[in-house]
Design a protein around this motif. Structure first.
Motif, PDB file in Angstrom:
ATOM      1  N   ALA A 299     -27.210 -37.859  -0.163  1.00 31.66           N
ATOM      2  CA  ALA A 299     -26.317 -36.687  -0.185  1.00 31.66           C
ATOM      3  C   ALA A 299     -25.019 -36.968   0.564  1.00 31.66           C
ATOM      4  O   ALA A 299     -23.952 -36.478   0.181  1.00 31.66           O
ATOM      5  CB  ALA A 299     -27.035 -35.478   0.423  1.00 31.66           C
ATOM      6  N   GLN A 300     -25.082 -37.772   1.608  1.00 29.90           N
ATOM      7  CA  GLN A 300     -23.891 -38.095   2.384  1.00 29.90           C
ATOM      8  C   GLN A 300     -22.882 -38.901   1.574  1.00 29.90           C
ATOM      9  O   GLN A 300     -21.678 -38.835   1.822  1.00 29.90           O
ATOM     10  CB  GLN A 300     -24.278 -38.864   3.652  1.00 29.90           C
ATOM     11  CG  GLN A 300     -24.879 -38.008   4.745  1.00 29.90           C
ATOM     12  CD  GLN A 300     -23.913 -36.939   5.227  1.00 29.90           C
ATOM     13  OE1 GLN A 300     -22.735 -37.185   5.424  1.00 29.90           O
ATOM     14  NE2 GLN A 300     -24.432 -35.729   5.419  1.00 29.90           N
ATOM     15  N   ILE A 301     -23.363 -39.663   0.613  1.00 26.73           N
ATOM     16  CA  ILE A 301     -22.445 -40.431  -0.239  1.00 26.73           C
ATOM     17  C   ILE A 301     -21.510 -39.484  -0.986  1.00 26.73           C
ATOM     18  O   ILE A 301     -20.287 -39.676  -1.011  1.00 26.73           O
ATOM     19  CB  ILE A 301     -23.238 -41.309  -1.224  1.00 26.73           C
ATOM     20  CG1 ILE A 301     -23.982 -42.420  -0.468  1.00 26.73           C
ATOM     21  CG2 ILE A 301     -22.315 -41.919  -2.275  1.00 26.73           C
ATOM     22  CD1 ILE A 301     -24.860 -43.279  -1.351  1.00 26.73           C
ATOM     23  N   ASP A 302     -22.078 -38.456  -1.592  1.00 27.15           N
ATOM     24  CA  ASP A 302     -21.256 -37.487  -2.339  1.00 27.15           C
ATOM     25  C   ASP A 302     -20.296 -36.754  -1.411  1.00 27.15           C
ATOM     26  O   ASP A 302     -19.116 -36.564  -1.746  1.00 27.15           O
ATOM     27  CB  ASP A 302     -22.154 -36.484  -3.055  1.00 27.15           C
ATOM     28  CG  ASP A 302     -23.027 -37.145  -4.118  1.00 27.15           C
ATOM     29  OD1 ASP A 302     -22.783 -38.332  -4.418  1.00 27.15           O
ATOM     30  OD2 ASP A 302     -23.948 -36.482  -4.632  1.00 27.15           O
ATOM     31  N   GLN A 303     -20.785 -36.327  -0.245  1.00 22.40           N
ATOM     32  CA  GLN A 303     -19.943 -35.559   0.671  1.00 22.40           C
ATOM     33  C   GLN A 303     -18.813 -36.425   1.237  1.00 22.40           C
ATOM     34  O   GLN A 303     -17.673 -35.972   1.365  1.00 22.40           O
ATOM     35  CB  GLN A 303     -20.802 -34.992   1.805  1.00 22.40           C
ATOM     36  CG  GLN A 303     -21.822 -33.970   1.338  1.00 22.40           C
ATOM     37  CD  GLN A 303     -22.745 -33.513   2.436  1.00 22.40           C
ATOM     38  OE1 GLN A 303     -22.512 -33.789   3.605  1.00 22.40           O
ATOM     39  NE2 GLN A 303     -23.821 -32.811   2.078  1.00 22.40           N
ATOM     40  N   LEU A 304     -19.128 -37.661   1.570  1.00 22.47           N
ATOM     41  CA  LEU A 304     -18.110 -38.542   2.136  1.00 22.47           C
ATOM     42  C   LEU A 304     -17.022 -38.829   1.117  1.00 22.47           C
ATOM     43  O   LEU A 304     -15.830 -38.861   1.449  1.00 22.47           O
ATOM     44  CB  LEU A 304     -18.769 -39.838   2.610  1.00 22.47           C
ATOM     45  CG  LEU A 304     -17.974 -40.706   3.593  1.00 22.47           C
ATOM     46  CD1 LEU A 304     -18.930 -41.516   4.462  1.00 22.47           C
ATOM     47  CD2 LEU A 304     -17.031 -41.644   2.868  1.00 22.47           C
ATOM     48  N   ALA A 305     -17.409 -39.044  -0.134  1.00 19.36           N
ATOM     49  CA  ALA A 305     -16.419 -39.320  -1.183  1.00 19.36           C
ATOM     50  C   ALA A 305     -15.463 -38.145  -1.355  1.00 19.36           C
ATOM     51  O   ALA A 305     -14.255 -38.330  -1.557  1.00 19.36           O
ATOM     52  CB  ALA A 305     -17.121 -39.637  -2.499  1.00 19.36           C
ATOM     53  N   ASN A 347     -23.453 -41.652 -10.032  1.00 21.61           N
ATOM     54  CA  ASN A 347     -22.666 -42.646 -10.763  1.00 21.61           C
ATOM     55  C   ASN A 347     -22.998 -44.065 -10.315  1.00 21.61           C
ATOM     56  O   ASN A 347     -22.816 -45.022 -11.084  1.00 21.61           O
ATOM     57  CB  ASN A 347     -21.178 -42.380 -10.569  1.00 21.61           C
ATOM     58  CG  ASN A 347     -20.717 -41.164 -11.336  1.00 21.61           C
ATOM     59  OD1 ASN A 347     -21.424 -40.663 -12.191  1.00 21.61           O
ATOM     60  ND2 ASN A 347     -19.533 -40.670 -11.034  1.00 21.61           N
ATOM     61  N   LEU A 348     -23.466 -44.210  -9.095  1.00 22.90           N
ATOM     62  CA  LEU A 348     -23.879 -45.533  -8.609  1.00 22.90           C
ATOM     63  C   LEU A 348     -25.309 -45.856  -9.027  1.00 22.90           C
ATOM     64  O   LEU A 348     -25.804 -46.955  -8.755  1.00 22.90           O
ATOM     65  CB  LEU A 348     -23.769 -45.587  -7.081  1.00 22.90           C
ATOM     66  CG  LEU A 348     -22.351 -45.543  -6.496  1.00 22.90           C
ATOM     67  CD1 LEU A 348     -22.404 -45.442  -4.979  1.00 22.90           C
ATOM     68  CD2 LEU A 348     -21.545 -46.770  -6.919  1.00 22.90           C
ATOM     69  N   GLY A 349     -25.965 -44.899  -9.692  1.00 21.78           N
ATOM     70  CA  GLY A 349     -27.329 -45.120 -10.155  1.00 21.78           C
ATOM     71  C   GLY A 349     -28.393 -44.824  -9.118  1.00 21.78           C
ATOM     72  O   GLY A 349     -29.566 -45.156  -9.318  1.00 21.78           O
ATOM     73  N   ILE A 350     -28.004 -44.190  -8.024  1.00 21.40           N
ATOM     74  CA  ILE A 350     -28.949 -43.921  -6.934  1.00 21.40           C
ATOM     75  C   ILE A 350     -29.566 -42.546  -7.139  1.00 21.40           C
ATOM     76  O   ILE A 350     -28.875 -41.524  -7.076  1.00 21.40           O
ATOM     77  CB  ILE A 350     -28.243 -43.991  -5.569  1.00 21.40           C
ATOM     78  CG1 ILE A 350     -27.540 -45.339  -5.402  1.00 21.40           C
ATOM     79  CG2 ILE A 350     -29.225 -43.756  -4.442  1.00 21.40           C
ATOM     80  CD1 ILE A 350     -26.684 -45.437  -4.164  1.00 21.40           C
ATOM     81  N   GLY A 351     -30.873 -42.526  -7.407  1.00 24.27           N
ATOM     82  CA  GLY A 351     -31.560 -41.262  -7.647  1.00 24.27           C
ATOM     83  C   GLY A 351     -32.217 -40.717  -6.393  1.00 24.27           C
ATOM     84  O   GLY A 351     -32.238 -41.352  -5.340  1.00 24.27           O
ATOM     85  N   GLN A 352     -32.765 -39.535  -6.523  1.00 30.86           N
ATOM     86  CA  GLN A 352     -33.482 -38.893  -5.421  1.00 30.86           C
ATOM     87  C   GLN A 352     -34.908 -39.438  -5.355  1.00 30.86           C
ATOM     88  O   GLN A 352     -35.554 -39.677  -6.373  1.00 30.86           O
ATOM     89  CB  GLN A 352     -33.520 -37.381  -5.634  1.00 30.86           C
ATOM     90  CG  GLN A 352     -32.160 -36.706  -5.550  1.00 30.86           C
ATOM     91  CD  GLN A 352     -31.666 -36.627  -4.119  1.00 30.86           C
ATOM     92  OE1 GLN A 352     -32.319 -36.091  -3.239  1.00 30.86           O
ATOM     93  NE2 GLN A 352     -30.488 -37.170  -3.886  1.00 30.86           N
ATOM     94  N   ALA A 353     -35.391 -39.645  -4.146  1.00 28.57           N
ATOM     95  CA  ALA A 353     -36.742 -40.157  -3.951  1.00 28.57           C
ATOM     96  C   ALA A 353     -37.758 -39.014  -4.002  1.00 28.57           C
ATOM     97  O   ALA A 353     -37.523 -37.940  -3.443  1.00 28.57           O
ATOM     98  CB  ALA A 353     -36.846 -40.880  -2.617  1.00 28.57           C
ATOM     99  N   VAL A 354     -38.866 -39.240  -4.712  1.00 32.68           N
ATOM    100  CA  VAL A 354     -39.963 -38.276  -4.759  1.00 32.68           C
ATOM    101  C   VAL A 354     -41.268 -39.051  -4.568  1.00 32.68           C
ATOM    102  O   VAL A 354     -41.320 -40.267  -4.726  1.00 32.68           O
ATOM    103  CB  VAL A 354     -40.002 -37.495  -6.093  1.00 32.68           C
ATOM    104  CG1 VAL A 354     -38.763 -36.636  -6.245  1.00 32.68           C
ATOM    105  CG2 VAL A 354     -40.148 -38.455  -7.271  1.00 32.68           C
ATOM    106  N   PHE A 363     -36.838 -41.248  -8.518  1.00 34.91           N
ATOM    107  CA  PHE A 363     -37.725 -42.399  -8.580  1.00 34.91           C
ATOM    108  C   PHE A 363     -38.905 -42.164  -7.646  1.00 34.91           C
ATOM    109  O   PHE A 363     -38.788 -41.474  -6.634  1.00 34.91           O
ATOM    110  CB  PHE A 363     -36.983 -43.693  -8.211  1.00 34.91           C
ATOM    111  CG  PHE A 363     -36.705 -43.855  -6.743  1.00 34.91           C
ATOM    112  CD1 PHE A 363     -37.538 -44.628  -5.937  1.00 34.91           C
ATOM    113  CD2 PHE A 363     -35.611 -43.234  -6.143  1.00 34.91           C
ATOM    114  CE1 PHE A 363     -37.291 -44.785  -4.581  1.00 34.91           C
ATOM    115  CE2 PHE A 363     -35.352 -43.382  -4.790  1.00 34.91           C
ATOM    116  CZ  PHE A 363     -36.198 -44.152  -4.009  1.00 34.91           C
ATOM    117  N   ASN A 364     -40.045 -42.731  -8.025  1.00 33.33           N
ATOM    118  CA  ASN A 364     -41.277 -42.555  -7.266  1.00 33.33           C
ATOM    119  C   ASN A 364     -41.306 -43.570  -6.131  1.00 33.33           C
ATOM    120  O   ASN A 364     -41.454 -44.773  -6.360  1.00 33.33           O
ATOM    121  CB  ASN A 364     -42.490 -42.734  -8.180  1.00 33.33           C
ATOM    122  CG  ASN A 364     -43.799 -42.493  -7.454  1.00 33.33           C
ATOM    123  OD1 ASN A 364     -43.825 -42.090  -6.294  1.00 33.33           O
ATOM    124  ND2 ASN A 364     -44.911 -42.757  -8.144  1.00 33.33           N
TER     125      ASN A 364
END
Length: 460
Positions: A299-305, A347-354, A363-364
């Motif tokens: 989440a910090q990636i989006d906020q920092l950008a 956009n960087l392909g980084i998904g949320q961890a579950v 991604f699991n």
């Protein structure tokens, strides 16, 4: 002589006077006239020098020198326009710098995500698919051969050498698992997990020990016989593990049969284990605890950008920056367009961890394959960020070079204009001093000329 009067004694000239206009012309001597002319010219020259000293220019209007005046005006005007462009160039530099700093910080966040993934990969004991078969030897057999249950099982042959019935171990016989190879003389084992599959043909007379070694050689799973005489198989990863033993008239037929696991019951495993597969029965607590850490960093990636903008322009949210370098317009205008990119975790392909079944954009974290894929994704994200940083760095270098050039060019134009119209203060000051000296000499000459004229009065 008395004035004429009329008969009545009236004086006509007294009461009716005539106006008489007398114009006197003063004649100056040549010496006085020359001295006055010299003083006048000296005064004009001194006034000119004083004006130049006060303004610092030798050309103050088009009357003084039209060519130099208008040329200098053009040079100054261009220098002024270039100087105005410096503000836009400076803003452009700050905008690119802000974006570059944002990329650097996002890169650090991605590196932290990599550390989180590595930490999750390091903890894998709780989520490995594991299967333990039934005991393949009895205490009675160990009493006969004086071996442990484990060694008794490992020494047993897979195939029955005299029929299709399992033979127990004795003091002189290792025993077997009862696999009939009278017709299907070839035996093979297949292990698979995810997209990886390993198949091996077992030699004639192969033992349980040979089977265990082949499974361990696969790298997909590990096998062992425990002290209770049970065959244990554990996956190297968290993917569903498939283990199958089969036979056939040829090696190829045996390999095909092994994928149905028709001989698994001889190993104490469930028939068809290769078909149904073995899944993990638990989740890693460590991995579960890392979910929030990973998602918070994401989440910090989006906020920092979003915070990496300057003066309303943000190159990390896809804005386009145009920096003008010269004073011209149209096709003659020199400028640099910097197209930004939308930097987000998605956009960087980084998904949320579950922890568990993952949907789109997730991604699991319990799944080793998903972790490995995410690790590769993060490596690719770093490569992409470095490429973007390099592009911004090249643009920044270009703009800074043009900034220095524009400053130097404006200074050159101003200096050129000054050379055309500026006065040499040293020369003008020297001229003024010389003129003052000449003025004093001219005044002395005028005084001498006047004294020569006054000498005539001494004759009277």
């Amino acid at each position: 002589m008395s004035p004429r009067r009329g008969q009545d004694g009236f004086d006509a000239r007294r009461h009716h006077p005539r106006r008489v206009s007398i114009m006197a012309t003063v004649s100056l001597t040549s010496g006085v006239r020359a001295a006055l002319g010299s003083l006048s010219s000296i005064k004009d020259a001194a006034s000119t020098s004083q004006f130049r000293l006060s303004t610092g220019k030798k050309v103050n209007s088009a009357v003084d020198d039209p060519v130099n005046f208008f040329t200098a005006a053009g040079l100054n005007d261009r220098a002024s326009q270039l100087t105005k462009n410096l503000d836009g160039i400076s803003n452009g530099i700050q905008t690119i710098t802000a974006a570059s700093q944002g990329i650097d910080s996002i890169t650090k966040l991605v590196s932290s995500l990599q550390s989180t993934i590595k930490q999750a990969q390091a903890d894998n004991a709780a989520n490995r698919p594991t299967k333990a078969g039934t005991a393949l030897a009895t205490a009675a057999e160990t009493a006969l051969n004086s071996k442990s249950l484990k060694d008794t099982v490992l020494d047993k042959a897979l195939a029955d050498d005299n029929g299709a019935t399992a033979n127990t171990a004795t003091a002189s016989y290792a025993g077997n698992l009862g696999i009939d190879t009278s017709t299907n003389t070839n035996v093979a084992v297949t292990i698979s997990a995810g997209n990886t599959k390993y198949t091996a043909a077992l030699k004639t007379g192969a033992t349980v020990r040979d089977l265990v070694n082949e499974i361990n050689k696969s790298g997909i799973a590990t096998a062992s016989v425990d002290d209770a005489g049970k065959l244990n198989v554990t996956g190297s990863g968290s993917n569903t593990l498939k283990v199958g033993l089969g036979s056939g008239t040829t090696a190829a037929a045996a390999a095909t049969d092994s994928e149905s696991g028709t001989l698994n019951t001889a190993l104490g495993l469930i028939a068809g284990d290769y078909t149904t597969g073995i899944t993990a029965t638990g989740n890693s607590t460590v991995r579960s605890n890392l979910i929030n850490q990973f998602n918070d960093l994401t989440a910090q990636i989006d906020q920092l950008a979003k915070d990496a903008g300057f003066n309303g322009k943000n190159l990390l949210t896809g804005d386009k920056l145009s920096i003008v370098f010269n004073e011209k317009t149209g096709t003659q205008q020199s400028k640099l367009d910097v197209q930004g990119q939308t930097i987000t975790a998605a956009n960087l392909g980084i998904g949320q961890a579950v922890s568990g079944t993952a949907t789109t954009g997730q991604f699991n974290i319990q799944d080793d394959t998903s972790l490995s894929t995410m690790a590769d994704t993060l490596t690719g994200a770093l490569t992409s960020l470095r490429s973007t940083s390099s592009s911004l760095g090249a643009s920044l270098s270009t703009v800074q070079t043009r900034q220095d050039f524009t400053k130097n060019l404006a200074n050159t134009l101003n200096a050129g204009a000054d050379n055309l119209v500026q006065a040499d203060t040293n020369q003008e000051a020297a001229n003024l001093l010389a003129l003052q000296t000449r003025q004093q000499l001219s005044q002395t000459a005028l005084s001498l000329s006047n004294q020569a004229d006054q000498a005539i009065l001494r004759l009277f």
